[in-house]
Write a protein that holds these residues in place. Structure first.
Motif, PDB file in Angstrom:
ATOM      1  N   ILE A 332       7.811   4.997  -0.218  1.00  0.00           N
ATOM      2  CA  ILE A 332       7.196   5.718  -0.128  1.00  0.00           C
ATOM      3  C   ILE A 332       7.328   7.247   0.136  1.00  0.00           C
ATOM      4  O   ILE A 332       8.806   7.083   0.352  1.00  0.00           O
ATOM      5  N   HIS A 333       6.920   8.103  -1.369  1.00  0.00           N
ATOM      6  CA  HIS A 333       7.906   9.058  -2.038  1.00  0.00           C
ATOM      7  C   HIS A 333       7.705  10.386  -0.272  1.00  0.00           C
ATOM      8  O   HIS A 333       6.729   9.748   0.050  1.00  0.00           O
ATOM      9  N   GLU A 334       9.038  10.888  -0.242  1.00  0.00           N
ATOM     10  CA  GLU A 334       9.410  11.742   0.678  1.00  0.00           C
ATOM     11  C   GLU A 334       8.372  13.097   0.820  1.00  0.00           C
ATOM     12  O   GLU A 334       8.288  13.692   1.794  1.00  0.00           O
ATOM     13  N   GLU A 335       8.085  13.166  -1.123  1.00  0.00           N
ATOM     14  CA  GLU A 335       6.923  14.600  -0.789  1.00  0.00           C
ATOM     15  C   GLU A 335       6.200  14.042  -1.561  1.00  0.00           C
ATOM     16  O   GLU A 335       5.219  14.330  -2.260  1.00  0.00           O
ATOM     17  N   SER A 336       4.921  13.055  -0.416  1.00  0.00           N
ATOM     18  CA  SER A 336       3.825  12.376  -1.082  1.00  0.00           C
ATOM     19  C   SER A 336       2.768  13.447  -0.752  1.00  0.00           C
ATOM     20  O   SER A 336       2.969  14.208   0.045  1.00  0.00           O
ATOM     21  N   ASN A 337       1.759  13.026  -1.835  1.00  0.00           N
ATOM     22  CA  ASN A 337       0.466  13.811  -1.826  1.00  0.00           C
ATOM     23  C   ASN A 337      -0.108  14.438  -0.426  1.00  0.00           C
ATOM     24  O   ASN A 337       0.435  12.920   0.544  1.00  0.00           O
ATOM     25  N   PRO A 384       4.559   8.363  -8.803  1.00  0.00           N
ATOM     26  CA  PRO A 384       5.902   8.273  -7.540  1.00  0.00           C
ATOM     27  C   PRO A 384       4.725   8.699  -5.828  1.00  0.00           C
ATOM     28  O   PRO A 384       5.458   7.995  -5.056  1.00  0.00           O
ATOM     29  N   LYS A 385       4.538  10.439  -6.921  1.00  0.00           N
ATOM     30  CA  LYS A 385       4.097  10.581  -4.954  1.00  0.00           C
ATOM     31  C   LYS A 385       2.789  10.048  -4.647  1.00  0.00           C
ATOM     32  O   LYS A 385       2.595  10.156  -3.176  1.00  0.00           O
ATOM     33  N   GLU A 386       1.942   8.930  -5.084  1.00  0.00           N
ATOM     34  CA  GLU A 386       0.829   8.882  -5.494  1.00  0.00           C
ATOM     35  C   GLU A 386       1.306   7.195  -4.346  1.00  0.00           C
ATOM     36  O   GLU A 386       0.649   6.332  -4.005  1.00  0.00           O
ATOM     37  N   ALA A 387       2.242   6.837  -3.707  1.00  0.00           N
ATOM     38  CA  ALA A 387       2.934   5.985  -2.926  1.00  0.00           C
ATOM     39  C   ALA A 387       1.846   5.324  -1.560  1.00  0.00           C
ATOM     40  O   ALA A 387       1.262   4.595  -1.763  1.00  0.00           O
ATOM     41  N   LYS A 388       1.956   6.325  -1.094  1.00  0.00           N
ATOM     42  CA  LYS A 388       0.782   6.571  -0.024  1.00  0.00           C
ATOM     43  C   LYS A 388      -0.275   5.960  -0.418  1.00  0.00           C
ATOM     44  O   LYS A 388      -1.286   5.451   0.485  1.00  0.00           O
ATOM     45  N   ASN A 389      -0.903   7.071  -0.919  1.00  0.00           N
ATOM     46  CA  ASN A 389      -2.732   6.803  -1.340  1.00  0.00           C
ATOM     47  C   ASN A 389      -2.272   5.422  -2.133  1.00  0.00           C
ATOM     48  O   ASN A 389      -4.036   4.965  -1.430  1.00  0.00           O
ATOM     49  N   LEU A 390      -1.448   5.035  -2.698  1.00  0.00           N
ATOM     50  CA  LEU A 390      -2.074   3.579  -3.067  1.00  0.00           C
ATOM     51  C   LEU A 390      -2.249   3.094  -1.846  1.00  0.00           C
ATOM     52  O   LEU A 390      -2.935   1.736  -2.188  1.00  0.00           O
ATOM     53  N   LYS A 391      -0.847   2.168  -1.362  1.00  0.00           N
ATOM     54  CA  LYS A 391      -0.653   1.279   0.298  1.00  0.00           C
ATOM     55  C   LYS A 391      -2.268   1.710   0.432  1.00  0.00           C
ATOM     56  O   LYS A 391      -2.833   0.811   1.209  1.00  0.00           O
ATOM     57  N   ALA A 392      -3.588   2.829   1.141  1.00  0.00           N
ATOM     58  CA  ALA A 392      -4.146   3.020   1.638  1.00  0.00           C
ATOM     59  C   ALA A 392      -5.576   2.839   1.364  1.00  0.00           C
ATOM     60  O   ALA A 392      -6.003   1.614   1.716  1.00  0.00           O
TER      61      ALA A 392
END
Length: 482
Positions: A332-337, A384-392
């Motif tokens: 998870i990127h610190e600056e997630s979208n 990289p900033k899409e990690a949180k979105n992708l996991k969801a």
């Protein structure tokens, strides 16, 4: 959301309106265990498993009854052939089939009914039909249903068979009054399994089994009854006749029938030797691949299994799980979208899935959407900033496509299993692949491109894909290469 599907009884697509709000009572004719389960059995089991799962997905409480026919002519013949008790043979086949269906991801029904456990109920059913004048016993101990006495006979299939196509002459079955009449109880032949009844030693006919068991567990009128379309006539037609003659009520409000399985355009048959057992399928392909293949089709249509189709879909499933695996490995990127786009995509995935499935359980359309979603995820993997979105999004995909029984496994294990399968087929180990790639890299460093190319040719011949990139050389298996 409303659910519409084709009702074979009315010959049109209808809005589903349950007998009891929020509940579904459904019966599907299961397997006659006279042999090993095959791809046709798998198709029917998967279709009704998906229908059950979708109703549950939409919040319904589903009571699903599926039966095993564990006594009939073929089972008796098989027992005699093998020199064992037919019931023991049937029990072993049920255990084997249960295990295979479980591996395929088919849920256990709410009630798994067996014909031999409901004989007394069948005898009572038949006795009441005789009392009402719809059935008659013969001197030899058979009991037949009088088709002419039931005025609506043929309303499901729109036909009544005649002597010319029945193929059953009156003199073959003594006491039978009309060639259209069908057996409710069959007198036992010498050496056959039997139960005691008011008409003598015998066993129930096939049709009375399903009527008795479905009404026992679901009531005199159920929401949905179904099975393969080969059961419409005479099996389901006869079920309706005997059930409605007994109760005077509509037997089932909706009828659903799935198509049959063809192999390279031909009907499966022993003479052609083109059958595919469920065990064969499970020995060669992951359950996701089998289900993905069987659901790429309108359930109402016959499905044609052509050479190479499982390998083609194995490649799709492999690539889908590779994307899931890549998402699992993201940090998870610190600056997630922000989650605005995430919410939009989640809503769209669910909405498009429901739109397809609520329109006659259109699994083919639901599966076609997968390519769109995985293409989007593949693009997002480079951000990289899409990690949180992708996991969801991955979680949404898993929860949604659970209805089809796919994407419920650990991605890395699926990838490793399929890789191992193709390495074994090619007669090469992962260690040998890595060693050859290292040698090739050394040759390239020394500008010995001739030997480097020879190694690549050896690997390609073995079904190994060589992927040269900025970060070095990676490899993969060539799914489908034999």
């Amino acid at each position: 959301m409303n659910i519409y599907f084709h009702n074979v009884l009315t010959k049109k697509k209808e809005l589903f309106v349950p007998i009891e709000e929020g509940k579904v009572k459904m019966y599907a004719c299961g397997i006659t265990v006279s042999g090993d389960a095959h791809i046709g059995h798998a198709y029917q089991a998967v279709i009704f498993d998906v229908i059950k799962k979708y109703f549950e997905h939409k919040g319904y409480e589903v009571t699903y009854v599926r039966n095993y026919t564990d006594v009939d002519d073929k089972i008796i013949a098989k027992g005699i052939e093998l020199g064992i008790d037919p019931q023991e043979y049937a029990k072993k086949q049920i255990i084997k089939t249960d295990l295979e269906l479980s591996k395929l991801g088919v849920d256990k029904p709410t009630v798994q009914a067996k014909a031999t456990e409901n004989i007394e109920d069948m005898i009572n059913f038949i006795s009441k039909l005789i009392e009402k004048g719809y059935a008659y016993p013969t001197e030899v101990g058979d009991v037949f249903f009088s088709v002419e006495k039931y005025s609506q006979y043929g309303k499901l299939s729109n036909r009544v068979i005649e002597d010319s196509i029945n193929g059953v002459r009156k003199d073959i079955e003594p006491g039978k009054l009309d060639s259209k009449d069908f057996a409710l109880w069959k007198s036992a032949k010498e050496g056959e399994i039997y139960w005691e009844s008011p008409w003598g030693k015998g066993r129930p006919g096939w049709h009375i089994e399903c009527s008795t068991m479905s009404m026992k567990y679901l009531g005199e009128t159920m929401d949905i009854h179904g099975g393969g379309k080969d059961l419409i006539f005479p099996h389901h037609e006869n079920e309706i006749a005997q059930s409605e003659a007994l109760t005077g009520k509509q037997f089932s409000n909706y009828w659903i029938h799935n198509g049959l399985v063809k192999i390279n355009g031909q009907k499966m048959s022993k003479s052609l030797g083109n059958g595919i057992s469920l065990k064969q399928l499970l020995d060669n392909y992951h359950p996701d691949i089998i289900r993905f293949t069987l659901l790429q089709n309108s359930y109402k249509s016959d499905i044609n299994i052509i050479d190479g189709v499982f390998e083609e879909n194995e490649k799709h499933i492999y690539n889908f799980y590779k994307i899931f695996n890549a998402i699992d490995n993201l940090k998870i990127h610190e600056e997630s979208n922000t989650e605005k786009m995430l919410t939009d995509i989640e809503v769209e995935i669910k909405a498009m899935f429901d739109e397809a499935m609520s329109n006659d359980f259109n699994t083919a359309v639901a599966i076609s959407h997968l390519f769109q979603w995985f293409d989007k995820m593949r693009v997002m993997l480079n951000k990289p900033k899409e990690a949180k979105n992708l996991k969801a999004i991955k979680e949404t995909m898993m929860k949604t496509y659970y209805v089809l029984g796919i994407f419920q496994h650990e991605p890395k294990k699926i990838i490793d299993d399929i890789k191992s399968k193709y390495l074994e087929k090619s007669g090469i180990t992962e260690e040998e692949v890595k060693t050859l790639i290292e040698k090739r890299s050394a040759y390239k460093v020394n500008k010995d491109y001739e030997n480097a190319d020879k190694i690549k040719e050896v690997l390609v011949e073995k079904g190994i894909l060589i992927l040269d990139g900025a970060k070095g050389t990676e490899w993969d298996v060539n799914i489908g290469k034999k």
